[in-house]
Scaffold this motif. Structure first.
Motif, PDB file in Angstrom:
ATOM      1  N   GLU A  67      54.292  -8.083  11.502  1.00  0.00           N
ATOM      2  CA  GLU A  67      53.791  -7.631  10.196  1.00  0.00           C
ATOM      3  C   GLU A  67      54.148  -6.166   9.952  1.00  0.00           C
ATOM      4  N   ALA A  68      53.956  -5.330  10.956  1.00  0.00           N
ATOM      5  CA  ALA A  68      54.278  -3.909  10.816  1.00  0.00           C
ATOM      6  C   ALA A  68      55.777  -3.713  10.585  1.00  0.00           C
ATOM      7  N   GLY A  69      56.595  -4.484  11.278  1.00  0.00           N
ATOM      8  CA  GLY A  69      58.040  -4.388  11.084  1.00  0.00           C
ATOM      9  C   GLY A  69      58.449  -4.783   9.682  1.00  0.00           C
ATOM     10  N   GLU A  70      57.849  -5.855   9.174  1.00  0.00           N
ATOM     11  CA  GLU A  70      58.163  -6.292   7.811  1.00  0.00           C
ATOM     12  C   GLU A  70      57.719  -5.255   6.786  1.00  0.00           C
ATOM     13  N   GLU A  71      56.526  -4.696   6.969  1.00  0.00           N
ATOM     14  CA  GLU A  71      56.020  -3.697   6.028  1.00  0.00           C
ATOM     15  C   GLU A  71      56.879  -2.436   6.049  1.00  0.00           C
TER      16      GLU A  71
END
Length: 88
Positions: A67-71
């Motif tokens: 999720e952090a990578g996508e954001e």
């Protein structure tokens, strides 16, 4: 032999497609790929965990990493769009 030729052509097409990306898009893709690889490693560790709690914790970390990578990647892409530096 046909498989090798097909793979070589596919690799060439992928390389050409990458040439049309802005530096920001390439950076965003790299961020996503790194996050995905890290999350995959966490999930692999979860599969080898000795307790249920450890497994759950590692799987939660993997989800959070993805999720952090996508954001972060989306933020890089949005910044490129705002600057007018995107290909699209």
């Amino acid at each position: 032999m046909k498989i090798i030729h097909t793979l070589a052509v596919a690799a060439g097409v992928a390389a050409l497609a990458a040439c049309n990306q802005s530096p920001q898009e390439q950076q965003a893709d790299n961020i996503e790929a790194n996050a995905e690889a890290t999350a995959d490693n966490l999930e692999e560790a979860a599969d080898n965990a000795t307790t249920e709690a450890t497994e759950d914790s590692l799987e939660n970390q993997a989800d959070a990493t993805r999720e952090a990578g996508e954001e972060t990647a989306d933020s890089v892409r949005d910044g490129a769009d705002a600057d007018g530096n995107s290909v699209n």
